[in-house]
Motif scaffolding. Structure first.
Motif, short mmCIF file in Angstrom:
data_model
loop_
_atom_site.label_atom_id
_atom_site.label_comp_id
_atom_site.label_asym_id
_atom_site.label_seq_id
_atom_site.Cartn_x
_atom_site.Cartn_y
_atom_site.Cartn_z
N THR A 81 0.84 -1.23 -0.01
CA THR A 81 -0.04 -0.05 0.00
C THR A 81 0.80 1.27 0.07
OG1 THR A 81 -0.25 0.23 2.39
CG2 THR A 81 -1.70 -1.15 1.37
N ALA A 82 0.37 2.27 -0.58
CA ALA A 82 0.95 3.55 -0.30
C ALA A 82 1.25 4.05 1.10
CB ALA A 82 0.02 4.78 -1.04
N ASP A 83 0.57 3.74 1.83
CA ASP A 83 0.79 4.16 3.33
C ASP A 83 2.11 3.44 3.87
OD1 ASP A 83 -1.41 5.86 3.13
OD2 ASP A 83 -2.87 4.45 4.21
N LYS A 84 2.04 2.06 3.48
CA LYS A 84 3.20 1.28 3.83
C LYS A 84 4.62 1.78 3.32
CE LYS A 84 5.29 -2.26 6.09
NZ LYS A 84 4.84 -3.71 5.64
N VAL A 85 4.56 2.29 2.11
CA VAL A 85 5.47 2.66 1.53
C VAL A 85 5.91 4.25 1.80
CG1 VAL A 85 6.69 3.51 -0.88
CG2 VAL A 85 5.25 1.39 -0.62
N ARG A 86 4.84 5.00 2.23
CA ARG A 86 5.29 6.34 2.90
C ARG A 86 5.94 6.11 4.16
NH1 ARG A 86 0.37 7.77 2.92
NH2 ARG A 86 0.25 8.57 0.83
N MET A 87 5.32 5.14 4.94
CA MET A 87 6.00 5.06 6.24
C MET A 87 7.52 4.63 6.35
SD MET A 87 5.22 2.14 9.12
CE MET A 87 6.31 0.89 8.20
N LEU A 88 7.58 3.65 5.21
CA LEU A 88 9.21 3.30 4.98
C LEU A 88 10.10 4.41 4.48
CD1 LEU A 88 8.30 -0.29 3.70
CD2 LEU A 88 9.57 0.26 5.85
N ALA A 89 9.45 5.35 3.76
CA ALA A 89 10.11 6.32 3.10
C ALA A 89 10.58 7.33 4.41
CB ALA A 89 9.30 6.93 2.18
N ASP A 90 9.68 7.58 4.92
CA ASP A 90 9.62 8.51 6.19
C ASP A 90 10.68 7.85 7.28
OD1 ASP A 90 7.73 10.24 5.23
OD2 ASP A 90 6.30 9.53 6.54
N GLU A 117 2.46 7.74 -7.32
CA GLU A 117 1.95 9.10 -7.18
C GLU A 117 1.87 9.72 -5.88
OE1 GLU A 117 -2.06 8.77 -9.10
OE2 GLU A 117 -1.26 8.70 -11.10
N ALA A 118 1.62 8.49 -4.54
CA ALA A 118 1.64 9.05 -3.40
C ALA A 118 2.97 9.15 -2.86
CB ALA A 118 0.92 8.05 -2.60
N CYS A 119 4.03 8.47 -3.49
CA CYS A 119 5.56 8.48 -2.94
C CYS A 119 6.35 8.84 -3.96
CB CYS A 119 5.80 7.20 -2.16
SG CYS A 119 4.44 6.83 -1.00
N PRO A 120 6.19 9.94 -4.75
CA PRO A 120 6.98 9.99 -6.00
C PRO A 120 8.45 10.02 -5.94
CG PRO A 120 6.19 12.11 -5.35
CD PRO A 120 5.45 11.18 -4.63
N ASP A 121 9.03 10.03 -4.63
CA ASP A 121 10.51 10.29 -4.55
C ASP A 121 11.01 9.05 -4.13
OD1 ASP A 121 10.64 12.97 -5.05
OD2 ASP A 121 10.07 13.64 -3.21
N THR A 122 10.39 7.90 -4.08
CA THR A 122 10.88 6.72 -3.51
C THR A 122 10.95 5.93 -4.49
OG1 THR A 122 9.44 6.91 -1.47
CG2 THR A 122 10.22 4.85 -2.05
N GLU A 123 12.12 4.99 -4.67
CA GLU A 123 12.35 4.14 -5.82
C GLU A 123 11.43 2.98 -5.47
OE1 GLU A 123 14.63 4.78 -8.31
OE2 GLU A 123 15.64 6.43 -7.80
N LEU A 124 10.70 2.40 -6.61
CA LEU A 124 10.06 1.42 -6.59
C LEU A 124 10.46 0.27 -7.46
CD1 LEU A 124 6.53 2.91 -6.90
CD2 LEU A 124 7.68 2.55 -4.78
N GLU A 125 10.82 -0.83 -6.62
CA GLU A 125 11.30 -2.20 -7.16
C GLU A 125 10.44 -3.03 -7.51
OE1 GLU A 125 14.60 -5.30 -5.39
OE2 GLU A 125 14.90 -3.13 -5.21
N VAL A 126 10.22 -3.92 -8.73
CA VAL A 126 9.07 -4.58 -9.02
C VAL A 126 9.83 -5.81 -9.60
CG1 VAL A 126 7.05 -4.85 -10.64
CG2 VAL A 126 7.73 -2.68 -9.50
N PHE A 127 9.26 -6.94 -9.15
CA PHE A 127 9.46 -8.10 -9.65
C PHE A 127 9.03 -8.29 -11.07
CE2 PHE A 127 10.29 -9.29 -5.30
CZ PHE A 127 11.29 -10.28 -5.30
N VAL A 128 9.85 -8.77 -12.09
CA VAL A 128 9.19 -8.91 -13.28
C VAL A 128 9.51 -10.39 -14.12
CG1 VAL A 128 9.75 -6.52 -14.07
CG2 VAL A 128 11.35 -8.04 -14.62
N HIS A 129 10.12 -11.19 -13.36
CA HIS A 129 10.56 -12.49 -13.82
C HIS A 129 10.74 -13.35 -12.81
CE1 HIS A 129 11.08 -14.87 -17.51
NE2 HIS A 129 11.78 -15.77 -16.71
N GLY A 130 10.49 -14.76 -12.93
CA GLY A 130 10.85 -15.97 -12.04
C GLY A 130 9.78 -16.50 -11.31
N ALA A 131 10.17 -17.34 -10.25
CA ALA A 131 9.05 -17.84 -9.57
C ALA A 131 8.38 -16.89 -8.64
CB ALA A 131 9.89 -18.94 -8.45
#
Length: 572
Positions: A119-128, A150-164
């Protein structure tokens, strides 16, 4: 301009080096302990070797310290983190927030997907809290990723794209710990989800001996543009237990696809690391280990028949004879598939079992197995899970990573400038004799010979006023010295990131590993057996009490949260 990194797995330092050669902008690797893959640990010396190789290209090395840490281990972890900082590791991927209580060096911390970052709230908390990069949960949709960005524009978002794919929400699987005392959050997952299960409805078996929780593998190769436009800045390939051939092939495939996307948006995106991969083969993700692919990670499907590698579909059995058979091309393909001596093929028989066999001889469209399979039938789909020619090609050096450089030769100096703007020069006062023949071709040829370095000559600019004779040995000496000086500059001015930490008090609940709380689900899944079997309650499925049962008789109660489209699994 947003810098995009292709992040590849590294079981070992050597595999990490190959990942960078084949197009990775960053790699992640486990240290000697406390990584979520206990079988993929590495010494500080090996990680140091990987770091020094990666930083030539401005590629990054992230180390996983992403397990739950027990109190008795905190001092050991703190010492390990200082060791990693001292060899210039770029960041740590962590799960246990209590690490913030320690006296840490100024090393950036990334929030592991094991933190259940949905969630955006979780990511914002981690960014803070100071996390510059957050590894999102695997099961998020593109729309959910966009909302978080959009809620955390300054946080780099890492996304899984391949694999198990884990069948449970990331960090929320307690099945291995509950059944065998092997915690997935401690790097010791027993892969309960890959086992065979019976499905019981109101106590009666309706499915027997199927791999009901074994998800197909993630493949977002055709979805990279949408992910980047949604805000993903780090594209992560799963697989820290995979071998070098897998990492070479998958990394190269995604690097080529990423370059195509960036070429469509040159003013918006760029690659994070320097250089380009010069491949000596054509990547194909189907030729590496896969259980079949899913493209919708929010509503994934299981491969009920097998958790093993299926490989690439190559066609259907056309005709069967006593000692050989023939293949019909794949639907939509006009050419007969190429099968070679020694290739491994497989199929699903009428009992839903995976059967594998090897080709002894392939000749004139006829395929002779080592032993003809009795249950092989006309019309069966065949898959190749071992391509001998492809594997032999990957066993050899299959890529180089090169950085473009421009060389300019003037009357009294020679300069070499790379694609990042680093520059090295040599001045000389020698007076050269005039040549009897034209010299520019030889000068171009000698200065271009950068094959044993990380550089590739993009342009050679000769700005001599006269046609001088310059010995080839001197040109080679200049070339070697410039390349050496330029590499030294790249390493000296590598943009090392730092993030100061002040110890803080973290009050976190005791993990399941210490409580074994029976009210805690063993798994929480977006994979829904009712949906896959056409029994979704939202679409008119018949209500019933469903359970799973494994071979030793242990039962698991299924609870369906239809509002949030989740399936929860409890030990009965």
């Amino acid at each position: 301009m947003t810098s995009i990194e292709l992040l590849a797995p590294a079981k070992t330092a050597d595999i990490g080096i190959e990942a960078i050669r084949h197009g990775a902008d960053a790699v992640y690797i486990g240290a000697r302990s406390f990584g979520a893959r206990a079988a993929a640990g590495n010494s500080i010396e090996d990680i140091d070797r990987l770091v020094r190789f990666a930083h030539q290209y401005k590629a990054r090395v992230y180390v996983t310290v992403n397990t739950i840490i027990f109190d008795s281990e905190m001092q050991e972890v703190e010492s390990l983190i200082w060791d990693l900082w001292n060899i210039h590791v770029d960041a740590l991927i962590i799960q246990d927030l209590r690490l913030l209580c320690l006296n840490l060096p100024p090393i950036p911390l990334h929030a592991s997907t094991q933190m259940d970052n949905r969630t955006a709230d979780k990511v914002r908390m981690l960014a803070d809290m100071g996390f510059p990069q957050v590894v999102l949960a695997r099961e998020l949709t593109v729309e959910q990723i966009e909302e978080i960005h959009e809620a955390c524009p300054d946080t780099e978002l890492e996304v899984f794209v391949h694999g198990a794919l884990c069948v449970s929400l990331s960090g929320r699987c307690n099945a291995s710990e509950a059944l065998f005392g092997r915690s997935a959050n401690r790097g010791e997952c027993a892969q309960i989800c890959r086992m065979q299960f019976d499905l019981l409805s109101d106590g009666k078996p309706i499915v027997k001996g199927k791999h009901l929780l074994s998800l197909r593998d993630n493949c977002q190769l055709q979805n990279l543009e949408r992910l980047l436009l949604a805000g993903a800045s780090s594209l992560k390939i799963e697989g820290r237990l995979k071998d070098a051939d897998y990492v070479k092939n998958i990394t190269a495939a995604y690097s080529l696809a990423l370059d195509e996307v960036i070429a469509k948006h040159p003013d918006r995106f760029c690659r994070r690391a320097s250089g380009h991969a010069v491949l000596k083969f054509q990547p194909n993700v189907y030729k590496s280990f896969n259980r079949g692919f899913t493209h919708n990670v929010n509503k994934p499907e299981a491969n009920f028949d097998t958790p093993k590698a299926m490989g690439e579909p190559i066609g259907k059995v056309a005709q069967l004879y006593t000692t050989y058979f023939t293949l019909a091309p794949q639907q939509g393909h006009h050419q007969q598939p190429s099968v070679n001596n020694g290739d491994g093929l497989c199929y699903i028989n009428n009992r839903g079992e995976l059967v594998g066999f090897r080709i002894n001889k392939a000749e004139g469209g006829k395929l002779y197995p080592l032993e003809m399979q009795r249950d092989l039938q006309r019309g069966f789909s065949l898959y190749r899970n071992q391509d001998q020619a492809f594997e032999k090609m990957l066993a050899r050096p299959s890529a180089e990573r090169k950085i473009y450089a421009d060389i300019t030769l003037s009357e009294h100096d020679i300069t070499m400038t790379d694609e990042d703007g680093f520059s090295a020069s040599l001045s000389f006062s020698d007076t050269f004799e005039l040549a009897r023949t034209h010299q520019s071709d030889n000068i171009q040829r000698q200065l271009s010979k950068l094959g044993d370095t990380i550089f590739e000559a993009r342009t050679i600019n000769i700005r001599l006023k006269k046609n001088y004779f310059i010995p080839s040995s001197l040109l080679s000496q200049w070339r070697r010295q410039l390349a050496s000086d330029l590499l030294a500059q790249r390493l000296e001015y590598y943009p090392q990131l730092s993030q100061p930490h002040t110890p803080v008090d973290i009050d976190s609940p005791a993990p399941f590993e210490l409580t074994h709380d029976s009210s805690t689900p063993l798994m929480i899944c977006h994979h829904c057996l009712r949906r896959q079997m056409g029994q979704c309650l939202k679409q008119g499925g018949t209500p019933a009490s469903w359970e799973l049962r494994i071979a030793n008789g242990t039962r698991f109660r299924l609870e369906f949260d239809c509002k949030h489209c989740l399936m929860k699994i409890y030990k009965s």
